[in-house]
Scaffold this active site. Structure first.
Site, PDB file in Angstrom:
ATOM      1  N   ARG A 233       0.858  -1.181   0.000  1.00  0.00           N
ATOM      2  CA  ARG A 233       0.000   0.000   0.000  1.00  0.00           C
ATOM      3  C   ARG A 233       0.896   1.234   0.000  1.00  0.00           C
ATOM      4  O   ARG A 233       1.963   1.230   0.629  1.00  0.00           O
ATOM      5  CB  ARG A 233      -0.888   0.027   1.255  1.00  0.00           C
ATOM      6  CG  ARG A 233      -2.070  -0.928   1.199  1.00  0.00           C
ATOM      7  CD  ARG A 233      -3.121  -0.480   0.194  1.00  0.00           C
ATOM      8  NE  ARG A 233      -4.275  -1.350   0.207  1.00  0.00           N
ATOM      9  CZ  ARG A 233      -4.491  -2.339  -0.679  1.00  0.00           C
ATOM     10  NH1 ARG A 233      -3.631  -2.573  -1.637  1.00  0.00           N
ATOM     11  NH2 ARG A 233      -5.584  -3.073  -0.597  1.00  0.00           N
ATOM     12  N   GLU A 262      -3.816   7.636  -4.349  1.00  0.00           N
ATOM     13  CA  GLU A 262      -4.155   7.134  -5.697  1.00  0.00           C
ATOM     14  C   GLU A 262      -5.456   7.770  -6.183  1.00  0.00           C
ATOM     15  O   GLU A 262      -6.363   7.985  -5.377  1.00  0.00           O
ATOM     16  CB  GLU A 262      -4.288   5.610  -5.645  1.00  0.00           C
ATOM     17  CG  GLU A 262      -2.964   4.961  -5.305  1.00  0.00           C
ATOM     18  CD  GLU A 262      -3.083   3.439  -5.115  1.00  0.00           C
ATOM     19  OE1 GLU A 262      -4.156   2.867  -5.390  1.00  0.00           O
ATOM     20  OE2 GLU A 262      -2.094   2.838  -4.691  1.00  0.00           O
ATOM     21  N   HIS A 280      -1.429   0.566  -9.876  1.00  0.00           N
ATOM     22  CA  HIS A 280      -2.076  -0.391  -8.964  1.00  0.00           C
ATOM     23  C   HIS A 280      -2.693  -1.568  -9.744  1.00  0.00           C
ATOM     24  O   HIS A 280      -3.908  -1.773  -9.721  1.00  0.00           O
ATOM     25  CB  HIS A 280      -3.144   0.309  -8.103  1.00  0.00           C
ATOM     26  CG  HIS A 280      -3.510  -0.456  -6.873  1.00  0.00           C
ATOM     27  ND1 HIS A 280      -3.896   0.150  -5.703  1.00  0.00           N
ATOM     28  CD2 HIS A 280      -3.556  -1.799  -6.618  1.00  0.00           C
ATOM     29  CE1 HIS A 280      -4.183  -0.773  -4.792  1.00  0.00           C
ATOM     30  NE2 HIS A 280      -3.986  -1.969  -5.332  1.00  0.00           N
TER      31      HIS A 280
END
Ligand code: NAP
Ligand code: 8YV
Length: 316
Positions: A233, A262, A280
């Protein structure tokens, strides 16, 4: 009567179709004013389908759904789900571990190989016509036989460690507890692991406990010949410290799949050549996303048939 399910955020179109066939599905994203919709209709929903790396199930959303009995999350990370609130209300939480281990581990290696051997950078070099015009592309860093430090030896961390065997890498790992029976050396001090490693791959859980685990000192310890890969993360890495370390040459390079905010990627990272940036996508293959979708459906089916999801997320 079909059970009423709320969908938070975007999901695979094929999964949405299956959900819409089996349930009375409502997409929150279709609402011009989601808060007003939730205030009027929040009590209608028994289920919530969400994604681990996207919307999750934050406190406010769970609070806005007073009849909620089950959350089915697309993904393994639990950092965006308020597990405490779910537990307190007896809401079942299902998630999709294990089926994505291979692809996330593959992506960690894709990033590691790319940043070390400069493949994306070399691709840009060829496309820009620099090879054709007689320029010489510089040398990369050998991966086979190098030292790999893994931060977090869970399901995915162990899969990464096994991949490393194929590259004859020397593997050590850091986590709060040593993993019983693991053939790799446990390093209780993260700074020591960083000092030892040529490549540091981060694959811990996200959330408050791991926030900024990888900070300036760890990057200093990794050193000017060291590379960082983050597939866990964005919150686990102090992004400002990472930018500083990359700009100053305190570390050699980084491969990143995840970011603090993000989909925003810091401008400074976009202009650096010693970074490989992915949006991602570590679990994003047809095969793995299909398997994750099947588990999302299985968790809901099981819950409505038995009162228990098929794959129960650990409580906070
Ligand atoms: P897992 O099996 O639960 O493993 C998590 C690991 O993190 C464990 O080894 C745990 O060991 C370690 N850890 C937790 N807190 C720590 C701390 N404070 N310091 C050091 N180590 C710590 O989880 P997994 O299935 O491997 O998944 C890991 C994470 O990857 C997920 O939570 C998710 O956020 C991320 N992920 C990202 C993508 C992507 O698309 N990029 C895809 C899938 C998963 P100890 O408890 O012993 O410390
Ligand atoms: C997905 C993830 O990209 O499983 C996780 O925790 O972050 C990824 O597999 C995500 O769940 C889709 O948003």
């Amino acid at each position: 009567m079909k059970h009423r399910i709320l969908q938070a955020g975007r999901l695979l179109p094929a999964l949405e179709q299956r959900l819409a066939a089996d349930y009375a599905l409502h997409r929150l994203a279709d609402e011009a004013d989601p808060d007003a919709f939730l205030a009027r209709h929040g009590a209608d929903f028994a289920g919530l389908v969400t994604s681990a790396g996207g919307t999750g199930a934050p406190t406010a959303l769970i609070g806005a759904l007073p009849s909620l009995r089950v959350i089915s999350s697309f993904g393994v990370g639990l950092d965006r789900i308020d597990l405490t609130a779910a537990h307190a209300r007896g809401i079942a939480v299902g998630y999709t571990p294990d089926v994505l281990n291979d692809c996330v581990a593959d992506t960690a290696f894709a990033l590691l190989l790319d940043v070390a051997r400069r493949t994306a950078e070399a691709d840009r070099f060829v496309r820009a016509g620099r090879w054709a015009s007689g320029q010489v592309f510089g040398l990369g860093r050998k991966v086979s036989g190098a030292r790999l430090g893994i931060v977090g030896l869970g399901r995915i961390g162990q899969t990464i460690a096994r991949r490393a065997g194929g590259f004859d890498m020397d593997v050590r790992y850091h986590s709060r507890r040593a993993v019983a029976g693991a053939p790799w050396a446990h390093e209780p001090a993260l700074l020591e692991l960083a000092r030892w490693a040529d490549f540091l791959v981060v694959i811990t859980a996200g959330g408050t406990e791991t926030r900024h685990l990888i900070e300036a000192q760890v990057l200093q310890a990794l050193g000017p010949q060291g590379f960082l890969v983050n597939v866990s993360r964005g919150s686990v890495v102090d992004e400002a410290a990472l930018v500083q370390a990359l700009q100053s040459g305190a570390i050699a390079g980084a491969g990143l799949d995840v970011y603090q905010d993000e989909p925003r990627v810091p401008e400074a990272l976009l202009s650096l050549d010693n970074v490989v940036l992915l949006p991602h996508v570590a679990s994003a293959t047809h095969e793995t996303r299909r398997a994750m979708a099947e588990l999302v459906l299985a968790n809901l089916q099981s819950f409505f048939a038995t009162g228990r999801v098929a794959v129960v997320a650990p409580t906070a």
